[in-house]
Each structure stands twice: as structure tokens, then as C-alpha cells.
Write a protein that holds these residues in place. Structure first.
Motif, mmCIF file in Angstrom:
data_model
loop_
_atom_site.group_PDB
_atom_site.id
_atom_site.type_symbol
_atom_site.label_atom_id
_atom_site.label_comp_id
_atom_site.label_asym_id
_atom_site.label_seq_id
_atom_site.Cartn_x
_atom_site.Cartn_y
_atom_site.Cartn_z
ATOM 1 N N ARG A 1 18.537 -52.028 -8.173
ATOM 2 C CA ARG A 1 18.761 -52.374 -6.770
ATOM 3 C C ARG A 1 17.938 -51.478 -5.838
ATOM 4 N N ASP A 2 17.930 -50.178 -6.122
ATOM 5 C CA ASP A 2 17.162 -49.246 -5.290
ATOM 6 C C ASP A 2 15.665 -49.521 -5.404
ATOM 7 N N LEU A 3 15.204 -49.806 -6.622
ATOM 8 C CA LEU A 3 13.782 -50.063 -6.812
ATOM 9 C C LEU A 3 13.343 -51.330 -6.084
ATOM 10 N N LEU A 4 14.161 -52.366 -6.132
ATOM 11 C CA LEU A 4 13.831 -53.597 -5.418
ATOM 12 C C LEU A 4 13.840 -53.396 -3.914
ATOM 13 N N ALA A 5 14.806 -52.601 -3.425
ATOM 14 C CA ALA A 5 14.860 -52.327 -1.989
ATOM 15 C C ALA A 5 13.620 -51.570 -1.531
ATOM 16 N N GLU A 6 13.179 -50.609 -2.331
ATOM 17 C CA GLU A 6 11.983 -49.849 -1.956
ATOM 18 C C GLU A 6 10.737 -50.728 -2.031
ATOM 19 N N ALA A 7 10.666 -51.597 -3.053
ATOM 20 C CA ALA A 7 9.523 -52.501 -3.154
ATOM 21 C C ALA A 7 9.478 -53.450 -1.972
ATOM 22 N N SER A 8 10.657 -53.921 -1.537
ATOM 23 C CA SER A 8 10.709 -54.812 -0.381
ATOM 24 C C SER A 8 10.335 -54.083 0.899
ATOM 25 N N ARG A 9 10.843 -52.861 1.034
ATOM 26 C CA ARG A 9 10.568 -52.110 2.253
ATOM 27 C C ARG A 9 9.097 -51.725 2.370
ATOM 28 N N ALA A 10 8.515 -51.279 1.250
ATOM 29 C CA ALA A 10 7.144 -50.794 1.286
ATOM 30 C C ALA A 10 6.110 -51.900 1.116
ATOM 31 N N GLY A 11 6.565 -53.123 0.831
ATOM 32 C CA GLY A 11 5.622 -54.223 0.688
ATOM 33 C C GLY A 11 4.724 -54.089 -0.521
ATOM 34 N N TRP A 12 5.289 -53.726 -1.657
ATOM 35 C CA TRP A 12 4.477 -53.602 -2.873
ATOM 36 C C TRP A 12 3.826 -54.925 -3.206
ATOM 37 N N PRO A 13 2.608 -54.894 -3.720
ATOM 38 C CA PRO A 13 1.919 -56.176 -4.022
ATOM 39 C C PRO A 13 2.580 -56.901 -5.174
ATOM 40 N N LEU A 14 2.499 -58.242 -5.134
ATOM 41 C CA LEU A 14 3.021 -59.099 -6.189
ATOM 42 C C LEU A 14 1.910 -60.047 -6.644
ATOM 43 N N PRO A 15 1.816 -60.328 -7.939
ATOM 44 C CA PRO A 15 2.679 -59.813 -9.016
ATOM 45 C C PRO A 15 2.418 -58.340 -9.294
ATOM 46 N N ASN A 16 3.463 -57.639 -9.679
ATOM 47 C CA ASN A 16 3.380 -56.209 -9.923
ATOM 48 C C ASN A 16 3.676 -55.949 -11.394
ATOM 49 N N PRO A 17 2.666 -55.571 -12.198
ATOM 50 C CA PRO A 17 2.906 -55.383 -13.646
ATOM 51 C C PRO A 17 3.893 -54.268 -13.949
ATOM 52 N N ASP A 18 3.934 -53.235 -13.096
ATOM 53 C CA ASP A 18 4.875 -52.139 -13.352
ATOM 54 C C ASP A 18 6.319 -52.599 -13.178
ATOM 55 N N LEU A 19 6.567 -53.358 -12.104
ATOM 56 C CA LEU A 19 7.917 -53.884 -11.900
ATOM 57 C C LEU A 19 8.300 -54.846 -13.025
ATOM 58 N N SER A 20 7.377 -55.704 -13.415
ATOM 59 C CA SER A 20 7.673 -56.664 -14.475
ATOM 60 C C SER A 20 8.005 -55.952 -15.775
ATOM 61 N N ALA A 21 7.250 -54.894 -16.098
ATOM 62 C CA ALA A 21 7.516 -54.156 -17.327
ATOM 63 C C ALA A 21 8.869 -53.455 -17.279
ATOM 64 N N PHE A 22 9.210 -52.894 -16.112
ATOM 65 C CA PHE A 22 10.499 -52.206 -15.985
ATOM 66 C C PHE A 22 11.662 -53.176 -16.178
ATOM 67 N N PHE A 23 11.605 -54.325 -15.508
ATOM 68 C CA PHE A 23 12.717 -55.267 -15.604
ATOM 69 C C PHE A 23 12.763 -55.947 -16.977
ATOM 70 N N ALA A 24 11.626 -56.098 -17.632
ATOM 71 C CA ALA A 24 11.649 -56.625 -18.997
ATOM 72 C C ALA A 24 12.349 -55.645 -19.939
ATOM 73 N N GLU A 25 12.058 -54.356 -19.772
ATOM 74 C CA GLU A 25 12.716 -53.348 -20.615
ATOM 75 C C GLU A 25 14.215 -53.280 -20.314
ATOM 76 N N LEU A 26 14.567 -53.365 -19.038
ATOM 77 C CA LEU A 26 15.976 -53.338 -18.664
ATOM 78 C C LEU A 26 16.698 -54.575 -19.198
ATOM 79 N N ARG A 27 16.052 -55.728 -19.128
ATOM 80 C CA ARG A 27 16.635 -56.961 -19.668
ATOM 81 C C ARG A 27 16.913 -56.829 -21.159
#
Length: 563
Positions: free
Chosen positions: A233-259
Motif C-alpha cells: 500500500r505504501d509503495l503504491l501510494a508513493e508511486a502514485s504521488r511521485a508519478g513513477w513511469p509505467l510500465p515499471n519493471p521494478d514494481l512488476s517484479a516486486f508484486f510478482a514476488e509478493l503474489r
């Protein structure tokens, strides 16, 4: 994902900022500090820098408009407004307060009349001092005075004393006692010799102790899942606030590992919350990338492992994932050589059926590879959920060696849309299985035309005796397709040239049996009178057949089987 403004971080002080003016000042200083540090990390034209500048400008404008002048008291590691600490950072390398205090600033006042150019110039001065603790550039006080601000005033001293720069808090009583503590005597001597180990023996663990261990493991697992969701939740909020580019391979890898971790622990409810969390944040592409990982065989095994082997029903937490699991992996485990148990086959069958009609092509491509029981279930699922594919199901099943599958193919053919394929059904009149021949005759009676009359008659007039149920089905089919043509045939079959009702051959008896059944389908009172007459004069078996046809005719159930 659209950037959003995050709230100011909580001030880690004994008396956190509570008043509205203190909260507004905290937001301005936090934005100022972040923007100043960003000049060190990013290029001035970077999108992150532009966003931080906009945040700093908006917070300053809102605070000054609402509360007027902001008088900021500068302390070694804190900034205070109206006596309330609104900023605190003990790290010298990051602390805005330390840099101001070190260079002699003791009070900084932002007037309501301050312009954006002056606020931006103040930010540039602070950013220069963020680059190092000591360099050859002038200190902040000198730079501020040279700027000749109209809307910003400062109070400063000519220097500082070392005690002011770094006032360290005194150790509390517990820490002081720990500092005075002495190690026990003999702490550095060799360890005592341990006794000889006892032989290993089985010991039954009491159920109470096992229950406590299971409860502890479950609580810890749930706590880890909650912590992982909080981090996401915190990571998504920071990505939304800071406008991280999409698609983001780092975010995808993190959520795949968490899944995968949640699946391995059987935390299906937490996984569902994770998927919902990504969707609620607006990360559509990220959500789809996370869901795509649920389609491989490894994920299917993890999901099935969370369900007891003998479970008859799927747990509620698993039902939302049925449309997401891999169809190919589920079909592989339904093959005869997969060795899957019957309870597991039921679960896998539910998973496959949940993917219909979307995955009808994948199921049809492998329909002939399953054992007859599963093939029938899958065929019925396709026909029920995708009626437009019924013709394809029928074509596959009519060519199978198993008679039950051919019967299922005829059932699918009857539900198919479009023109009824008469030729394949006529070929089934000579099928080795009696139920298939009877069913084919019934379908030809309901859907046939003049083209099927000759195959029906040829099947009856062949040089062999037919079972009664097959003869009945063929006779009724002839009457349903063409009553006039059938009436002529039935007259000759009921009154053969041989002695009437005596000395008839087996084939002639078959024709009579078919004619009686067909007469029950013909309109008009003549057919009923003929049947009544035959019942009076015929042999006992023929008499019972005539009476049964009459009863069926009078009840209007002409397609029901004879009792």
C-alpha cells in the motif's frame, strides 16, 4: 497513475504539531526540504523536480493565505512555529534545521507578500548548502542578505558555539545502569562440558501443545501477510504521488514476488486483497501483469495445495480466483495419464468450466484426449455456456469410439443452431451401439426431410431382425417425416402376403412392430381404429404393443418409449 499530494510526515517529537498553523507550516517545510534535496539528486528539468516545486509553491501559498506570516524558529535539529515543533531531523546530512542553525540563522519569517520568485530563490540558496557541510561558498546568512528579499526576513548571529551545534540528550536511567553494568564472573572461561546425549526416542506430543504451535504459526503468518500488504500500500501510494513511469519493471517484479509468497503460504484472502489494492490505486497495467502470473502451472499447484485433498467444495476464498487460473495447466492435470485423484479432478473441472466460454477453443482442441466421463462434462459445459459452439462439440464427439460420447454428440447436435446435419446422423443408423441408433432415429424424425426416408426404410427392410425399441424409433421417425409415405409402407407391413399374423418371419415381425409404432404418430381416426382392430386380433405380444401405442397416442406423448 495520476500523481497525488501526500500528507506531511508525522513529526517525531514529544509534542507533535497539532494546531492548524503548525500543520500548515510543517507541510511547507517538508516540501521545501524535499525540493532542496531533489536538486542534488536530479537534473533541474526532471519531472520529479517539477512536481516537488509545484508542491512547495502550493503549500506555501495556502499556508500564507490562511494564517498570514510564518515565523519559523530555528533550533539545531528542529524548526518550530508558535512554540510547536513542525520539523525534526537528527541526521546532519539531511537536516534543513542543522544547516540553517550552523550558518547562524535563528529565525526565518515568510511574509504574506512574498513572491514565488523569492520562494524559489530561497530554495536555490538552501539547495547550494545541501551539497556539502563545508565548502568555499558563502554561508546561508550571507546569501540571504545578498538576495535582499522583500517578503522574507531573517534573524541571525555571527557564529555558534559547539555546545549549541550538537546538544546531545542525556542518557536515561536505564541506559546509564547498562553502562555501569559489569559482566558476570567467568564469562570468558570455557563453557562447561555438556552431558552425553540421550538416545533418540519417539515421544507423543500432547494435542494442547500442538494446537498452541499451530495457532502461533497461523498468527505469525497472518501478521507477515498484513505487513506485506501494508508495504504494498505504501509503495503504491508513493508511486502514485511521485508519478513513477509505467510500465515499471521494478514494481512488476516486486508484486510478482509478493503474489508468489502469498500463494505459497496459502494466503488466498490476502492475495485477493492485494489484487483489489492494485486495482483501487489505478494501476491497471500493473494489476494485469500480476494476474497474468496466476496462469502458470506452478500457481495452480500452489492454489490446489491450499485445499484439502478430499474437499468436495471449493473454499470461498478460492472462488474469485477460478477465472484467473491457467486453463492449460488445469487441462494437463485432467488427462488420463496425469494420475489426478477424483476429488482433485472435480476441483479442476470446476476451474475449467469457470473459464468458459472464453477458453472454449482450448477445451475443444483437447476434448478427445480425456476419458469419456470428463469429456461428457466438458462437452456439456461448452454447449451450456457457448451454444454457438455446439456443432463443433457434436462433430468431435460423433467420431469417438465410446458410445456414451456419441450419444452426447447427438445431444449437442440437437442444441446446435443453424441447419441440422442430416447425413452424419443417417450414418449413425448403422452404429454398433443400440442406444446410438435409437437416438439417431429419434433426431431424424424431429429434424429430417424427404432425404432421410430412404435410409430409414432401408434400415427397417434389411434382411435382419431389429430390437423392438429400434424398430419403434424407426417407425415413428418415418411417420413424423412423411405421414403419407409412411402410411403406404405401414399398410403393406401390417398386411403381408404371408398368412396374416401366423407364420411371419422375424423380419416381417420387425416391420409390423415398426408399423404399429408409426401408426401411433399418424393423424386421423383411421390410424386409431386400425390399432384397436389389431389389438383385438393380434397375438398377446402384438396386442400389448398396440394397446401401449394407443395409450401413448391418447395422452399426446407420441415420443415416449413403450412401457
Amino acid at each position: 497513475m495520476a500523481p497525488v499530494r501526500s500528507p506531511p510526515a508525522a513529526v517525531p517529537a514529544e509534542r507533535p504539531a497539532a494546531s492548524p498553523v503548525a500543520q500548515a507550516a510543517a507541510g511547507v517545510l517538508l516540501a521545501l526540504s524535499r525540493a532542496a534535496r531533489s536538486f542534488v539528486l536530479y537534473d533541474a528539468g526532471n519531472a520529479v523536480v517539477r512536481q516537488l516545486l509545484a508542491d512547495y509553491r502550493d503549500r506555501a501559498r495556502d499556508a500564507l493565505s490562511a494564517f498570514g506570516a510564518l515565523a519559523i524558529e530555528v533550533r539545531p535539529f528542529e524548526l518550530a512555529v508558535a512554540g510547536e515543533v513542525v520539523y525534526r531531523e537528527p541526521d546532519r546530512e539531511k537536516s534543513l534545521a542543522f544547516r540553517l542553525f550552523r550558518d547562524g540563522v535563528r529565525r526565518l519569517t515568510l511574509q504574506p507578500s512574498v513572491s514565488w520568485d523569492e520562494l524559489l530563490q530561497l530554495l536555490q540558496i538552501l539547495a547550494v548548502r545541501y551539497t556539502a557541510v563545508r565548502q568555499q561558498e558563502e554561508d546561508i546568512v550571507t546569501l540571504l542578505r545578498k538576495a535582499e528579499f522583500g517578503g522574507i526576513t531573517i534573524e541571525a548571529v555571527e557564529g555558534f558555539t559547539p555546545s549549541e551545534e550538537n546538544p546531545e540528550p542525556e542518557l536515561d536511567e536505564q541506559a546509564q545502569r547498562a553502562a555501569r553494568a559489569q559482566p558476570p564472573a567467568g564469562w570468558d572461561t570455557p563453557l562447561p562440558r555438556l552431558p552425553q546425549p540421550a538416545p533418540i526416542a519417539f515421544r507423543e506430543v500432547p494435542e494442547a501443545e500442538l494446537a498452541a504451535l499451530r495457532a502461533q504459526a497461523s498468527d505469525e503468518q497472518e501478521a507477515v501477510a498484513e505487513l506485506a500488504l501494508s508495504l504494498a500500500r505504501d509503495l503504491l501510494a508513493e508511486a502514485s504521488r511521485a508519478g513513477w513511469p509505467l510500465p515499471n519493471p521494478d514494481l512488476s517484479a516486486f508484486f510478482a514476488e509478493l503474489r508468489d509468497a502469498l500463494l505459497a503460504d496459502g494466503e488466498l484472502e490476502s492475495l485477493r486483497r492485494l489484487i483489489d489494492l492494485i486495482g483501487d490505486t489505478g494501476g491497471g497495467e500493473l494489476r494485469e501483469a500480476t494476474l497474468r502470473g496466476l496462469g502458470d502451472a506452478r500457481t495452480l499447484d500452489l492454489v490446489l495445495a491450499s485445499v484439502p485433498e478430499d474437499a468436495a467444495q471449493l473454499p470461498p476464498a478460492l472462488v474469485p480466483f477460478l477465472p484467473l487460473l491457467g486453463i492449460e495447466a488445469a487441462l494437463d492435470r485432467l488427462l488420463p495419464d496425469a494420475g489426478t485423484s477424483e476429488p482433485r479432478q472435480r476441483l479442476l473441472l470446476r476451474i475449467v468450466l469457470a473459464r468458459l466460454p472464453r477458453e472454449a477453443d482450448a477445451v475443444l482442441a483437447r476434448l478427445s484426449a480425456f476419458d469419456p466421463r470428463l469429456a461428457r462434462e466438458l462437452a456439456r459445459g461448452i454447449v451450456a455456456r457457448a451454444p454457438e459452439r455446439a456443432s463443433e462439440v457434436a462433430r468431435q464427439l460423433l467420431g469417438q469410439q465410446d458410445a456414451a460420447l456419441r450419444l452426447e454428440g447427438l445431444a449437442a447436435l440437437e442444441r446446435a443452431s443453424g441447419a441440422f446435419p442430416l447425413r452424419p446422423v443417417c450414418d449413425l443408423l448403422t452404429d454398433p451401439a443400440l442406444p446410438v441408433r435409437v437416438r439417431a432415429a429419434e433426431l431424424l424424425g424431429r429434424h429430417g426431410d424427404a432425404a432421410v426416408l430412404e435410409p430409414l426404410r432401408a434400415q427397417l427392410e434389411g434382411k435382419r431382425e431389429l430390437p423392438p425399441e429400434e424398430a419403434e424409433a424407426l417407425g415413428r421417425a418415418l411417420a413424423q417425416v412423411s405421414p403419407i409415405f409412411a402410411g403406404r409402407l405401414f399398410a403393406g407391413w401390417l398386411d403381408p402376403k404371408a398368412r396374416f399374423l401366423r407364420g411371419l418371419s422375424a423380419q416381417q415381425r420387425t416391420l409390423q412392430w415398426a408399423a404399429v409404432a408409426g401408426e401411433g404418430e399418424l393423424p386421423g381416426p383411421e390410424a386409431e381404429a386400425l390399432l384397436a382392430g389389431l389389438a383385438e386380433r393380434g397375438e398377446p405380444e402384438l396386442r400389448r404393443h398396440c394397446l401401449a401405442v394407443l395409450a401413448r397416442r391418447r395422452k399426446g406423448a407420441g415420443h415416449a418409449g413403450a412401457p
